[in-house]
Design an enzyme around this catalytic site. Structure first.
Site, PDB file in Angstrom:
ATOM      1  N   HIS A 114     -11.585 -36.531 -50.373  1.00 27.82           N
ATOM      2  CA  HIS A 114     -11.913 -38.125 -50.131  1.00 27.82           C
ATOM      3  C   HIS A 114     -13.083 -38.703 -50.917  1.00 27.82           C
ATOM      4  CE1 HIS A 114     -14.527 -36.011 -47.537  1.00 27.82           C
ATOM      5  NE2 HIS A 114     -15.197 -37.079 -47.376  1.00 27.82           N
ATOM      6  N   ASP A 115     -13.690 -37.939 -51.882  1.00 29.54           N
ATOM      7  CA  ASP A 115     -14.636 -38.272 -52.618  1.00 29.54           C
ATOM      8  C   ASP A 115     -14.602 -38.653 -54.149  1.00 29.54           C
ATOM      9  OD1 ASP A 115     -16.482 -38.355 -50.222  1.00 29.54           O
ATOM     10  OD2 ASP A 115     -16.928 -36.206 -50.386  1.00 29.54           O
TER      11      ASP A 115
ATOM     12  N   ASP B 146     -14.407 -31.702 -39.088  1.00 29.28           N
ATOM     13  CA  ASP B 146     -15.520 -31.785 -39.919  1.00 29.28           C
ATOM     14  C   ASP B 146     -16.608 -31.627 -39.195  1.00 29.28           C
ATOM     15  OD1 ASP B 146     -17.141 -32.786 -42.305  1.00 29.28           O
ATOM     16  OD2 ASP B 146     -15.150 -33.587 -42.890  1.00 29.28           O
TER      17      ASP B 146
ATOM     18  N   ASP C 178     -19.808 -30.332 -43.787  1.00 31.85           N
ATOM     19  CA  ASP C 178     -20.203 -31.429 -44.848  1.00 31.85           C
ATOM     20  C   ASP C 178     -21.517 -31.045 -45.439  1.00 31.85           C
ATOM     21  OD1 ASP C 178     -19.750 -34.082 -45.681  1.00 31.85           O
ATOM     22  OD2 ASP C 178     -21.802 -34.459 -44.728  1.00 31.85           O
TER      23      ASP C 178
ATOM     24  N   GLU D 167     -18.338 -27.280 -47.724  1.00 32.57           N
ATOM     25  CA  GLU D 167     -18.211 -28.090 -48.722  1.00 32.57           C
ATOM     26  C   GLU D 167     -19.495 -27.693 -49.760  1.00 32.57           C
ATOM     27  OE1 GLU D 167     -18.764 -32.804 -50.212  1.00 32.57           O
ATOM     28  OE2 GLU D 167     -19.875 -32.045 -48.575  1.00 32.57           O
TER      29      GLU D 167
HETATM   30  C1  BGC Z   1     -18.903 -36.058 -47.602  1.00 30.82           C
HETATM   31  C2  BGC Z   1     -18.781 -37.570 -47.982  1.00 30.82           C
HETATM   32  C3  BGC Z   1     -20.124 -38.087 -47.381  1.00 30.82           C
HETATM   33  C4  BGC Z   1     -21.229 -37.220 -47.553  1.00 30.82           C
HETATM   34  C5  BGC Z   1     -22.347 -37.551 -46.669  1.00 30.82           C
HETATM   35  C6  BGC Z   1     -20.112 -35.592 -48.086  1.00 30.82           C
HETATM   36  O1  BGC Z   1     -20.054 -34.569 -48.990  1.00 30.82           O
HETATM   37  O2  BGC Z   1     -17.530 -35.510 -47.986  1.00 30.82           O
HETATM   38  O3  BGC Z   1     -17.794 -38.218 -47.774  1.00 30.82           O
HETATM   39  O4  BGC Z   1     -20.462 -39.432 -47.843  1.00 30.82           O
HETATM   40  O5  BGC Z   1     -20.927 -35.946 -47.417  1.00 30.82           O
HETATM   41  O6  BGC Z   1     -22.194 -37.252 -45.280  1.00 30.82           O
END
Ligand code: BGC
Length: 611
Positions: free
Chosen positions: A397-398, A151, A269, A331
């Protein structure tokens, strides 16, 4: 949280998917029936490549598996998963059939956002192990033919990163401009709202109405410099200033550090949030307040700004200079396929190889199973990204796990299998999340005092946080489900671990695990499923999603899935004299011989070779 019909739970994601609506342009019929002779007149082609090419990069047909390292396997009894734990499970992952893993952040971090607040990009958090452990994991994974992706959090660092400590120490510090600072405006200036006055410091309020995805103002005051800094997420996650070239240089350097160690790529991310409006204009209020009690806002000035694409093009060049088809996965919660296409670089395809398509897996209308909407999204993904490779995903995980989001309470197991069939039999790279393959469910805390995810504490009871989808992997029916020898793992094991676990399911021929393995293996070994083109069948059916995968010189494969709780009978118009079932969770279809008058049980999936 709910955001214009989007059921994703926390605001960070809601902001990014705001505007998501099923208003996408209807697909044109591509005349495939004529080209392929005999296919139903209503069929539409959704694939361009006709045959498997050995020159295809590895990621094109891959199954990528997300590992949340805190929760996968604890090797040292501290109740927290770690890198050696992952290494010890490589045989399992090999047996499952995955091609690559993406490990959520394992860098040194104060763990406010469980690793998404990084304080050193070129090391491993001692909770998870050492750099040597990481090197060993990469090497051992290679022996198992599994690639390791990491990540990479580029939007922000931890406030404990030395860069930010320096930046916040004085305005003249060379690192100051690495973050996004503003003097704010006088609290008595015209137009300052009572809400903004809540964030007053020394007579100053934040420069605009921007709200953090995780609650409260997006601006935090630092007395030492008499300024506010911007944070899209927690205040412990200050946003980097990507308008300063030194930031890009430093972050690309961190990426090279890991590429040089042999990792296969990155999941980027929150990548659409790198830039903010330089004029810091107020976001438009869209009405009402969110679970954290903040006004709902549009995100045009804080998300998906065009400037980000220049960075991504340079990043792609940097990554491509390495051998072995290193990959950039994004993402990318985006409102529609046209926006998604931009993340590939449009026709030039010079940006991300695999921006995540959240439009298929995370529907905007409370994630109910709707064959027509799935068909439309899948077709768009296959045809409106300039022939690039889609990446589908249902779990991470979100968000509440798909088995719960799509489940109806009565057929959750069948529905999980149906979603797996979509994931593994469409012509897309597949991204899955640990535990999805055994049907792990979301176990949301029932008491505020048990919540670990800060948004679940500040948002309680409307927003209960993301702990529920991060519970320990369920390996066995033994203590702590085999996750840890510690009686107090960082999150409790979900109560269903006695029956939902790897050990039990490995012995059950019709288990979730068995189904996932079957499909992944079929996708690898069957030429049509591996890389064949895709043609939608029975395109007016509101109940059944069906398509054909074909590759020259090989038997075609049909896939049919019943998206309803009632039996559905279908007749598919595909040339061929008969069929042979390759996989199904409907026992009556195991010996099916024809494509005519086939009855699918509620939520059943059927994959068959045409003879
Ligand atoms: C991650 C989350 C994180 C956020 C801030 C996201 O998109 O998947 O788990 O809290 O970014 O980094």
């Amino acid at each position: 949280m709910v955001c214009e019909g989007v059921s994703m739970r926390h605001k960070g994601y809601g902001t990014r998917v705001r505007g998501f609506a099923f208003t996408a342009v209807l697909l044109g019929v591509l005349g495939m029936a004529a080209m392929r002779g005999g296919v139903a007149a209503t069929a539409q082609t959704t694939g361009m490549d006709a045959s498997a090419k050995s020159s295809d990069p590895w990621w094109k047909h891959a199954v990528v598996y997300e590992i949340y390292p805190r929760s996968f396997q604890d090797s040292n009894g501290d109740g927290i998963g770690d890198l050696n734990g992952i290494t010890s499970r490589l045989d399992y992952l090999k047996g499952l059939g995955i091609d690559a893993m993406w490990i959520s952040p394992m860098y040194p971090s104060p763990q406010v956002d469980f690793g998404y607040d990084i304080s050193n990009y070129e090391a491993v958090d001692p909770q998870y192990g050492t750099l040597a452990d990481m090197d060993r994991l990469i090497a051992e994974s290679k022996k198992h033919n599994i690639r390791v992706c990491l990540d990479m959090v580029l939007n922000h660092t931890s406030d404990k990163h030395q860069w930010f400590i320096d930046a916040a120490s004085s305005r003249s510090n060379p690192k100051h401009d690495w973050y996004v600072w503003n003097d704010g405006k006088p609290a008595n200036a015209p137009g300052v709202t009572p809400y903004q006055k809540r964030f007053e410091h020394d007579g100053m309020v934040p420069p605009n109405n921007w709200v953090s995805g995780f609650g409260g103002s997006a601006w935090e005051w630092v007395p030492a410099v008499h300024q506010f800094y911007y944070h899209e997420f927690y205040k412990q996650q200050p946003d980097l200033n990507w308008r300063n070239p030194a930031v890009e240089q430093a972050m690309f350097g961190a990426m090279r550090f890991w590429l040089d160690r042999g990792i296969a790529g990155f999941r980027l991310d929150a990548i659409p949030t790198l830039f903010e409006d330089p004029q810091l204009r107020d976001e438009r209020e869209t009405g009402g307040v969110n679970a954290q009690g903040d006004p709902n806002l549009d995100d045009s000035y804080t998300n998906n700004l065009p400037e980000v694409h220049d960075v991504i093009r340079r990043m792609r060049k940097m990554v491509e200079a390495y051998p072995g088809d290193r990959v950039l996965i994004g993402e990318t919660y985006l409102p529609n396929t046209a926006e998604l296409d931009k993340w590939y670089g449009g026709a030039a395809q010079d940006e991300l190889q695999l921006p995540m398509d959240m439009l298929v897996g995370f529907h905007g209308d409370h994630d109910h199973l709707d064959a027509a909407k799935f068909r439309q999204h899948i077709e768009e993904a296959e045809t409106q990204i300039h022939g690039a490779q889609p990446l589908f995903v249902f779990d991470n995980h979100d968000n509440v796990r798909a088995i719960n989001r799509y489940g109806d309470g009565a057929h959750d197991a069948e529905i999980n299998k149906l979603l797996a069939a979509v994931l593994f039999t469409t012509k897309a790279t597949a991204l899955m999340y640990y535990g999805e393959e055994i049907g792990m469910t979301t176990t949301t805390p029932t008491r505020k005092e048990d919540v670990k995810d800060p948004i679940g504490i500040t948002g309680w009871p409307k927003e209960k946080g993301r702990d529920g989808e991060r519970t320990p992997m369920q390996w066995t029916a033994g203590p702590q489900a085999g996750f840890s020898t510690n009686q107090h793992p960082w999150l409790p094991v979900a109560p269903n671990y006695k029956t939902v676990n790897v050990a039990v399911e490995s012995k059950e021929p019709d288990s979730q695990l068995d189904w996932f393995k079957q499909l992944i293996e079929l996708r690898r070994s069957n030429p049509a499923l591996h890389s064949g083109s895709m043609t939608m069948l029975d395109t007016s059916s509101p109940s059944v999603l069906a398509y054909e995968r074909t590759v020259e010189g090989q038997p075609a494969v049909v896939v049919a899935m019943n998206f309803t709780a009632q039996p559905q009978t279908i007749s598919l118009d595909v040339p061929g004299t008969g069929v042979k079932t390759l996989a199904t969770d409907d026992p009556t279809l195991k010996s099916a011989t024809s494509l005519k008058n086939v009855t699918l049980a509620p939520f059943a999936a059927w994959v068959a070779a045409v003879q």
